[in-house]
Structure formats: C-alpha cells, structure tokens
Design a protein around this motif. Structure first.
Motif, mmCIF file in Angstrom:
data_model
loop_
_atom_site.group_PDB
_atom_site.id
_atom_site.type_symbol
_atom_site.label_atom_id
_atom_site.label_comp_id
_atom_site.label_asym_id
_atom_site.label_seq_id
_atom_site.Cartn_x
_atom_site.Cartn_y
_atom_site.Cartn_z
ATOM 1 N N VAL A 17 0.846 -1.193 0.000
ATOM 2 C CA VAL A 17 0.000 0.000 0.000
ATOM 3 C C VAL A 17 0.881 1.242 0.000
ATOM 4 O O VAL A 17 1.782 1.381 0.827
ATOM 5 C CB VAL A 17 -0.949 0.005 1.219
ATOM 6 C CG1 VAL A 17 -1.748 1.302 1.276
ATOM 7 C CG2 VAL A 17 -1.884 -1.199 1.183
ATOM 8 N N THR A 18 0.605 2.152 -0.953
ATOM 9 C CA THR A 18 1.333 3.428 -1.023
ATOM 10 C C THR A 18 0.414 4.615 -0.749
ATOM 11 O O THR A 18 0.884 5.735 -0.623
ATOM 12 C CB THR A 18 2.017 3.598 -2.397
ATOM 13 O OG1 THR A 18 1.033 3.461 -3.423
ATOM 14 C CG2 THR A 18 3.109 2.565 -2.598
ATOM 15 N N ILE A 30 1.384 -0.580 -5.014
ATOM 16 C CA ILE A 30 2.409 -0.827 -6.019
ATOM 17 C C ILE A 30 2.613 -2.335 -6.096
ATOM 18 O O ILE A 30 2.684 -3.012 -5.064
ATOM 19 C CB ILE A 30 3.719 -0.063 -5.701
ATOM 20 C CG1 ILE A 30 4.685 -0.175 -6.863
ATOM 21 C CG2 ILE A 30 4.332 -0.536 -4.399
ATOM 22 C CD1 ILE A 30 5.877 0.769 -6.771
ATOM 23 N N VAL A 31 2.653 -2.845 -7.336
ATOM 24 C CA VAL A 31 2.777 -4.275 -7.579
ATOM 25 C C VAL A 31 3.892 -4.492 -8.602
ATOM 26 O O VAL A 31 3.965 -3.757 -9.594
ATOM 27 C CB VAL A 31 1.447 -4.863 -8.138
ATOM 28 C CG1 VAL A 31 1.577 -6.338 -8.447
ATOM 29 C CG2 VAL A 31 0.303 -4.611 -7.162
ATOM 30 N N ARG A 32 4.731 -5.484 -8.364
ATOM 31 C CA ARG A 32 5.763 -5.843 -9.347
ATOM 32 C C ARG A 32 5.117 -6.693 -10.430
ATOM 33 O O ARG A 32 4.583 -7.757 -10.144
ATOM 34 C CB ARG A 32 6.891 -6.622 -8.685
ATOM 35 C CG ARG A 32 7.729 -5.774 -7.778
ATOM 36 C CD ARG A 32 8.973 -6.536 -7.342
ATOM 37 N NE ARG A 32 9.730 -5.784 -6.387
ATOM 38 C CZ ARG A 32 10.663 -4.890 -6.704
ATOM 39 N NH1 ARG A 32 10.944 -4.645 -7.958
ATOM 40 N NH2 ARG A 32 11.305 -4.237 -5.755
ATOM 41 N N ILE A 33 5.162 -6.179 -11.668
ATOM 42 C CA ILE A 33 4.533 -6.853 -12.806
ATOM 43 C C ILE A 33 5.215 -6.390 -14.090
ATOM 44 O O ILE A 33 5.726 -5.267 -14.148
ATOM 45 C CB ILE A 33 3.011 -6.581 -12.844
ATOM 46 C CG1 ILE A 33 2.348 -7.407 -13.914
ATOM 47 C CG2 ILE A 33 2.700 -5.107 -12.978
ATOM 48 C CD1 ILE A 33 0.837 -7.471 -13.789
ATOM 49 N N ARG A 34 5.185 -7.223 -15.082
ATOM 50 C CA ARG A 34 5.734 -6.908 -16.408
ATOM 51 C C ARG A 34 7.182 -6.411 -16.344
ATOM 52 O O ARG A 34 7.554 -5.477 -17.055
ATOM 53 C CB ARG A 34 4.852 -5.895 -17.134
ATOM 54 C CG ARG A 34 3.467 -6.428 -17.478
ATOM 55 C CD ARG A 34 2.669 -5.438 -18.292
ATOM 56 N NE ARG A 34 2.067 -4.413 -17.489
ATOM 57 C CZ ARG A 34 0.856 -4.476 -16.962
ATOM 58 N NH1 ARG A 34 0.102 -5.529 -17.147
ATOM 59 N NH2 ARG A 34 0.378 -3.457 -16.267
ATOM 60 N N GLY A 35 7.974 -6.993 -15.490
ATOM 61 C CA GLY A 35 9.377 -6.627 -15.410
ATOM 62 C C GLY A 35 9.668 -5.331 -14.680
ATOM 63 O O GLY A 35 10.783 -4.821 -14.713
ATOM 64 N N GLY A 36 8.673 -4.763 -14.017
ATOM 65 C CA GLY A 36 8.866 -3.516 -13.284
ATOM 66 C C GLY A 36 7.914 -3.449 -12.111
ATOM 67 O O GLY A 36 7.411 -4.458 -11.650
ATOM 68 N N ALA A 37 7.673 -2.267 -11.632
ATOM 69 C CA ALA A 37 6.717 -2.035 -10.550
ATOM 70 C C ALA A 37 5.738 -0.973 -11.027
ATOM 71 O O ALA A 37 6.145 0.048 -11.567
ATOM 72 C CB ALA A 37 7.430 -1.583 -9.289
ATOM 73 N N GLU A 38 4.449 -1.241 -10.860
ATOM 74 C CA GLU A 38 3.411 -0.310 -11.319
ATOM 75 C C GLU A 38 2.437 -0.004 -10.198
ATOM 76 O O GLU A 38 2.176 -0.837 -9.338
ATOM 77 C CB GLU A 38 2.655 -0.912 -12.506
ATOM 78 C CG GLU A 38 3.542 -1.161 -13.715
ATOM 79 C CD GLU A 38 2.769 -1.688 -14.907
ATOM 80 O OE1 GLU A 38 1.532 -1.509 -14.971
ATOM 81 O OE2 GLU A 38 3.416 -2.287 -15.782
ATOM 82 N N HIS A 39 1.883 1.218 -10.245
ATOM 83 C CA HIS A 39 0.882 1.655 -9.276
ATOM 84 C C HIS A 39 -0.512 1.378 -9.815
ATOM 85 O O HIS A 39 -0.772 1.551 -11.002
ATOM 86 C CB HIS A 39 1.033 3.157 -8.998
ATOM 87 C CG HIS A 39 2.258 3.472 -8.225
ATOM 88 N ND1 HIS A 39 2.261 3.559 -6.854
ATOM 89 C CD2 HIS A 39 3.531 3.711 -8.600
ATOM 90 C CE1 HIS A 39 3.477 3.836 -6.435
ATOM 91 N NE2 HIS A 39 4.270 3.938 -7.488
ATOM 92 N N PHE A 40 -1.407 0.965 -8.914
ATOM 93 C CA PHE A 40 -2.799 0.699 -9.263
ATOM 94 C C PHE A 40 -3.697 1.384 -8.244
ATOM 95 O O PHE A 40 -3.341 1.477 -7.061
ATOM 96 C CB PHE A 40 -3.086 -0.811 -9.235
ATOM 97 C CG PHE A 40 -2.369 -1.579 -10.301
ATOM 98 C CD1 PHE A 40 -2.983 -1.842 -11.509
ATOM 99 C CD2 PHE A 40 -1.072 -2.012 -10.112
ATOM 100 C CE1 PHE A 40 -2.321 -2.537 -12.509
ATOM 101 C CE2 PHE A 40 -0.396 -2.710 -11.096
ATOM 102 C CZ PHE A 40 -1.025 -2.973 -12.299
ATOM 103 N N LEU A 41 -4.866 1.853 -8.697
ATOM 104 C CA LEU A 41 -5.887 2.331 -7.774
ATOM 105 C C LEU A 41 -6.396 1.120 -7.021
ATOM 106 O O LEU A 41 -6.537 0.044 -7.606
ATOM 107 C CB LEU A 41 -7.035 2.997 -8.540
ATOM 108 C CG LEU A 41 -6.651 4.234 -9.353
ATOM 109 C CD1 LEU A 41 -7.860 4.733 -10.123
ATOM 110 C CD2 LEU A 41 -6.094 5.317 -8.455
ATOM 111 N N ALA A 42 -6.644 1.260 -5.731
ATOM 112 C CA ALA A 42 -6.990 0.093 -4.920
ATOM 113 C C ALA A 42 -8.200 0.342 -4.036
ATOM 114 O O ALA A 42 -8.355 1.420 -3.464
ATOM 115 C CB ALA A 42 -5.802 -0.306 -4.058
#
Length: 76
Positions: A17-18, A30-42
């Motif tokens: 949680v950010t 923030i979730v590690r996905i697709r070779g990086g880390a991306e932010h998602f609305l939660a």
C-alpha cells in the motif's frame, strides 16, 4: 512484492500500500509486474477495514486497466 507476470496473472500477486486503502477511499498500491513495478488504484475487499501505507496486500480482483481489490496478505 509479487513476481513478474501478465494482466491475467494479477490475481494472487502481492503488493504494498502506497496510499491508504479503506471503505469509502480509493487508495493506491504498487505491484511488481511486467518486469517492473506499477501503481494501481486500490479498493478493499468487502468486509475489510482500513489498510495503512506500507501494508503488504494480496490482489483479489483486477479490473483493467488500473484498478485492483486487495486484502492484507498477513494477519496482524
């Protein structure tokens, strides 16, 4: 945090949680996905209380392109 993967693999991934997640709030993780880390609305899973910044969470549902429903990955 979680492993890399594709959109179909989002459910079950872990993140952190950010921005506070809770009933009536749109938080951020923030979730590690697709070779990086991306932010998602939660949003919290129904019946889940507030999730503070820094809490490790599990993705329970993914709504493309950038929204997830989460719950705490560990009991406190």
């Amino acid at each position: 945090m979680g492993d890399t993967g594709t959109d179909a693999d989002m459910v079950g991934m872990t993140g952190r949680v950010t921005g506070t997640v809770g009933p009536g709030l749109v938080g951020e993780v923030i979730v590690r996905i697709r070779g990086g880390a991306e932010h998602f609305l939660a949003h919290p899973v129904s019946g889940t209380g507030r999730l503070a910044v820094g809490t490790v969470v599990t993705v329970v549902e993914y709504l493309p392109p950038r929204t997830v429903y989460v719950m705490a990955a560990y009991d406190n």
